[in-house]
Design a protein around this motif. Structure first.
Motif, mmCIF file in Angstrom:
data_model
loop_
_atom_site.group_PDB
_atom_site.id
_atom_site.type_symbol
_atom_site.label_atom_id
_atom_site.label_comp_id
_atom_site.label_asym_id
_atom_site.label_seq_id
_atom_site.Cartn_x
_atom_site.Cartn_y
_atom_site.Cartn_z
ATOM 1 N N ASN A 105 63.229 -19.983 36.652
ATOM 2 C CA ASN A 105 61.774 -19.888 36.790
ATOM 3 C C ASN A 105 61.314 -18.424 36.843
ATOM 4 O OD1 ASN A 105 59.204 -21.004 36.951
ATOM 5 N ND2 ASN A 105 59.221 -21.120 39.185
ATOM 6 N N LEU A 106 61.851 -17.623 35.895
ATOM 7 C CA LEU A 106 61.565 -16.192 35.908
ATOM 8 C C LEU A 106 60.182 -15.902 35.345
ATOM 9 C CD1 LEU A 106 64.921 -14.533 34.766
ATOM 10 C CD2 LEU A 106 64.161 -15.203 37.051
ATOM 11 N N ASP A 107 59.406 -15.176 36.109
ATOM 12 C CA ASP A 107 58.100 -14.713 35.660
ATOM 13 C C ASP A 107 58.253 -13.441 34.834
ATOM 14 O OD1 ASP A 107 55.385 -14.346 35.352
ATOM 15 O OD2 ASP A 107 55.131 -13.388 37.302
ATOM 16 N N ARG A 108 59.055 -12.496 35.356
ATOM 17 C CA ARG A 108 59.318 -11.233 34.675
ATOM 18 C C ARG A 108 60.808 -10.933 34.774
ATOM 19 N NH1 ARG A 108 55.120 -10.563 37.887
ATOM 20 N NH2 ARG A 108 56.376 -9.462 39.457
ATOM 21 N N ALA A 109 61.279 -10.071 33.866
ATOM 22 C CA ALA A 109 62.696 -9.718 33.897
ATOM 23 C C ALA A 109 62.908 -8.314 33.348
ATOM 24 C CB ALA A 109 63.517 -10.714 33.085
ATOM 25 N N CYS A 110 63.851 -7.603 33.979
ATOM 26 C CA CYS A 110 64.356 -6.330 33.459
ATOM 27 C C CYS A 110 65.738 -6.603 32.883
ATOM 28 C CB CYS A 110 64.452 -5.285 34.560
ATOM 29 S SG CYS A 110 62.881 -4.891 35.358
ATOM 30 N N ALA A 140 61.013 -19.098 27.228
ATOM 31 C CA ALA A 140 61.054 -19.385 28.661
ATOM 32 C C ALA A 140 59.757 -19.024 29.370
ATOM 33 C CB ALA A 140 62.216 -18.621 29.303
ATOM 34 N N GLY A 141 58.825 -18.377 28.666
ATOM 35 C CA GLY A 141 57.593 -17.928 29.311
ATOM 36 C C GLY A 141 57.828 -16.788 30.283
ATOM 37 N N THR A 142 58.818 -15.946 29.969
ATOM 38 C CA THR A 142 59.180 -14.818 30.826
ATOM 39 C C THR A 142 58.758 -13.514 30.173
ATOM 40 O OG1 THR A 142 61.114 -16.017 31.686
ATOM 41 C CG2 THR A 142 61.096 -13.626 31.972
ATOM 42 N N GLU A 143 58.145 -12.640 30.953
ATOM 43 C CA GLU A 143 57.751 -11.333 30.441
ATOM 44 C C GLU A 143 58.906 -10.349 30.592
ATOM 45 O OE1 GLU A 143 54.762 -7.610 31.578
ATOM 46 O OE2 GLU A 143 54.599 -9.534 32.628
ATOM 47 N N LEU A 144 59.282 -9.684 29.481
ATOM 48 C CA LEU A 144 60.300 -8.642 29.555
ATOM 49 C C LEU A 144 59.599 -7.332 29.906
ATOM 50 C CD1 LEU A 144 62.695 -9.332 26.527
ATOM 51 C CD2 LEU A 144 62.907 -10.050 28.911
ATOM 52 N N THR A 145 59.745 -6.895 31.135
ATOM 53 C CA THR A 145 59.053 -5.679 31.555
ATOM 54 C C THR A 145 59.759 -4.428 31.050
ATOM 55 O OG1 THR A 145 60.261 -5.716 33.646
ATOM 56 C CG2 THR A 145 58.105 -6.760 33.610
ATOM 57 N N VAL A 198 67.842 -9.062 35.361
ATOM 58 C CA VAL A 198 67.379 -9.032 36.748
ATOM 59 C C VAL A 198 65.934 -9.512 36.752
ATOM 60 C CG1 VAL A 198 67.020 -7.607 38.803
ATOM 61 C CG2 VAL A 198 68.889 -7.061 37.219
ATOM 62 N N GLY A 199 65.686 -10.666 37.359
ATOM 63 C CA GLY A 199 64.359 -11.275 37.236
ATOM 64 C C GLY A 199 63.636 -11.449 38.554
ATOM 65 N N SER A 200 62.348 -11.705 38.442
ATOM 66 C CA SER A 200 61.543 -12.074 39.607
ATOM 67 C C SER A 200 61.040 -13.494 39.395
ATOM 68 C CB SER A 200 60.359 -11.114 39.778
ATOM 69 O OG SER A 200 59.481 -11.175 38.671
ATOM 70 N N ILE A 201 61.062 -14.289 40.482
ATOM 71 C CA ILE A 201 60.720 -15.704 40.385
ATOM 72 C C ILE A 201 59.211 -15.881 40.316
ATOM 73 C CG2 ILE A 201 60.895 -17.936 41.557
ATOM 74 C CD1 ILE A 201 63.489 -16.978 42.788
ATOM 75 N N ARG A 202 58.792 -16.796 39.470
ATOM 76 C CA ARG A 202 57.374 -17.083 39.279
ATOM 77 C C ARG A 202 56.722 -17.539 40.584
ATOM 78 N NH1 ARG A 202 56.105 -17.716 34.286
ATOM 79 N NH2 ARG A 202 58.198 -18.514 33.845
ATOM 80 N N GLY A 203 55.510 -17.060 40.829
ATOM 81 C CA GLY A 203 54.780 -17.465 42.019
ATOM 82 C C GLY A 203 55.015 -16.591 43.220
ATOM 83 N N GLY A 204 55.778 -15.497 43.042
ATOM 84 C CA GLY A 204 55.992 -14.573 44.150
ATOM 85 C C GLY A 204 56.944 -15.071 45.206
ATOM 86 N N ILE A 205 57.733 -16.116 44.902
ATOM 87 C CA ILE A 205 58.704 -16.624 45.865
ATOM 88 C C ILE A 205 59.800 -15.580 46.051
ATOM 89 C CG2 ILE A 205 60.345 -18.490 46.340
ATOM 90 C CD1 ILE A 205 58.678 -20.255 44.509
#
Length: 421
Positions: free
Chosen positions: A138-143, A176-181, A52-59
């Motif tokens: 384009n995931l910035d962060r992901a759970c 991918a440059g994604t942070e695993l929160t 479950v991810g959040s898109i980079r840039g707050g979109i």
């Protein structure tokens, strides 16, 4: 495209309703696990991972991906990492690993290390695929919720391999440059079942909350959208069933073999909508007529164009807040797709293929990925319109968002001049 006239007020209301999506706040790990069935509309099973991810840039948008885990590959990669000196099964230190290898390895002529090296290579390719999916979204962060057998049973091979899988996830996220929160491990999703943090210890085991009490579960029940017990349960919804009342219909063909006129295509599309909006249950004659319409690739292509154009019109209205009329495509009214369900279960292969393609496209454009995948996989087995089918499946496999798919199909089908101004 032929359209019935509707008021701008009604169109704006529908667009606003479609734009509004429930907001879910996850406050604790157990809450995330319990909400997964509501998020993806079914209860995933091990071995699989849900991202479950959040898109980079707050979109706006929360991409969700469920991916099967190749269990034997993961176990082999884990043993390659931790049993480097083992030349055969007797050299393996872990009793659990020995039992697993004895059950798995039938061909003892292949050296153990060669098998484990191949598993490690395939595990690396799997991590690269996960990285590609994260990057495409384009995931910035992901759970992440990882479901593996024995993931919460200390001393088992599943417990140890789960920690190794977390390493592969971290590698994929880094690529991918994604942070695993947060990464959570579980054996299943069920009230009272255990969970633990990624690479957690046995004294960090938690207890899962009841998925039926989750916010999304309550909302889906209220709206009449079922949460299925498994992916197979969804597949069974679209499976062909043996029935004495099978829908028998020959696909419609144009007169003299010259192709349908645009007027013919509009007429058949209108007729299918009329059938879809008849009182239930549908009559056998009407279902046979609908099956004949759906079994024609030319008519089905036209129906797909109308569906995409209708969704595209709504997307334009939401994005630019312009005053446009509603497109009267199949699926615009509640219950429109019921006739497709009937034919997808009881029709001939061609009619089933057309019904499944339309149903799958409708699901995907509305953001229901799992139903879309199941429909397209079932349609692929019918052999109907294989190229369109492969195109959509490839977009699904790359994790392309429904909005992007709609735009791609709109361009391919040249629907710009069919959108009401």
């Amino acid at each position: 495209m032929h359209k019935r006239k509707k008021s701008a007020k009604r169109n704006t209301s529908r667009a606003r309703t479609q734009a509004e999506r429930p907001t879910l706040t996850i406050s604790r790990p157990g809450n995330l696990i319990s909400e997964i069935p509501g998020i993806i509309q079914f209860t995933p099973e091990a071995p699989s991972v849900v991202i479950v991810g959040s898109i980079r840039g707050g979109i706006d948008g929360t991409p969700v991906m469920r991916i099967d885990i190749p269990l034997d590959v993961l176990y082999g990669a884990h043993l390659h990492l931790h049993e480097r000196d083992a030349q055969d099964i007797d050299d393996v230190c872990s009793y659990a690993a020995r039992d697993y290898l004895e059950d798995r390895l039938d061909d003892v002529s292949t050296p153990l290390q060669q098998i484990l090296e191949q598993d490690a290579e395939e595990a690396g390719e799997y991590a690269a695929q996960v990285a590609t999916l994260m990057s495409s979204q384009n995931l910035d962060r992901a759970c992440v919720v990882v479901l593996l057998p024995d993931a919460c049973s200390p001393g088992s091979l599943g417990w140890e391999a789960s920690d190794t899988f977390v390493q592969y996830l971290e590698t994929a996220a880094g690529l991918a440059g994604t942070e695993l929160t947060v990464v959570l491990l579980a054996e299943e999703i069920s009230a009272g079942a255990p969970w633990r943090p990624g690479r957690g210890t046995d004294d960090e085991l938690g207890v899962q909350e009841d998925p039926r009490a989750g916010k999304l579960a309550a909302e889906t029940v209220a709206t009449g959208i079922p949460i299925y017990s498994s992916r197979r349960a969804i597949e069974q919804v679209y499976d062909r069933i043996a029935d004495d009342d099978d829908i028998v219909a020959e696909p419609l063909e144009s007169a003299y073999g010259f192709g349908f006129t645009l007027s013919d295509l509009h007429r058949y599309a209108d007729r299918l909508r009329e059938i879809a909006r008849l009182p239930r249950p549908f009559g056998q004659d009407e279902l046979s007529e609908a099956g004949a319409i759906l079994g024609s690739a030319e008519i089905c292509s036209h129906l797909l164009t109308e569906m995409v154009a209708g969704q595209y019109a709504i997307a334009i209205n939401e994005q630019f807040d312009v005053d446009i009329e509603d497109s009267d495509y199949l699926g615009a009214e509640p219950g429109d797709l019921d006739v497709l369900m009937e034919i997808s279960r009881r029709g001939s292969d061609r009619a089933r293929g057309g019904a499944l393609l339309l149903n799958g496209t409708s699901h995907y454009l509305r953001g229901s990925g799992i139903h879309a995948v199941v429909c397209f996989e079932a349609a692929q087995r019918t052999g109907f319109m294989p190229y369109f089918n492969k195109l959509i499946l490839s977009l699904l496999q790359r994790g392309t968002s429904p909005e992007k798919v709609c735009a791609i199909l709109a361009e391919l089908m040249d629907v710009d001049d069919q959108i009401p101004a």
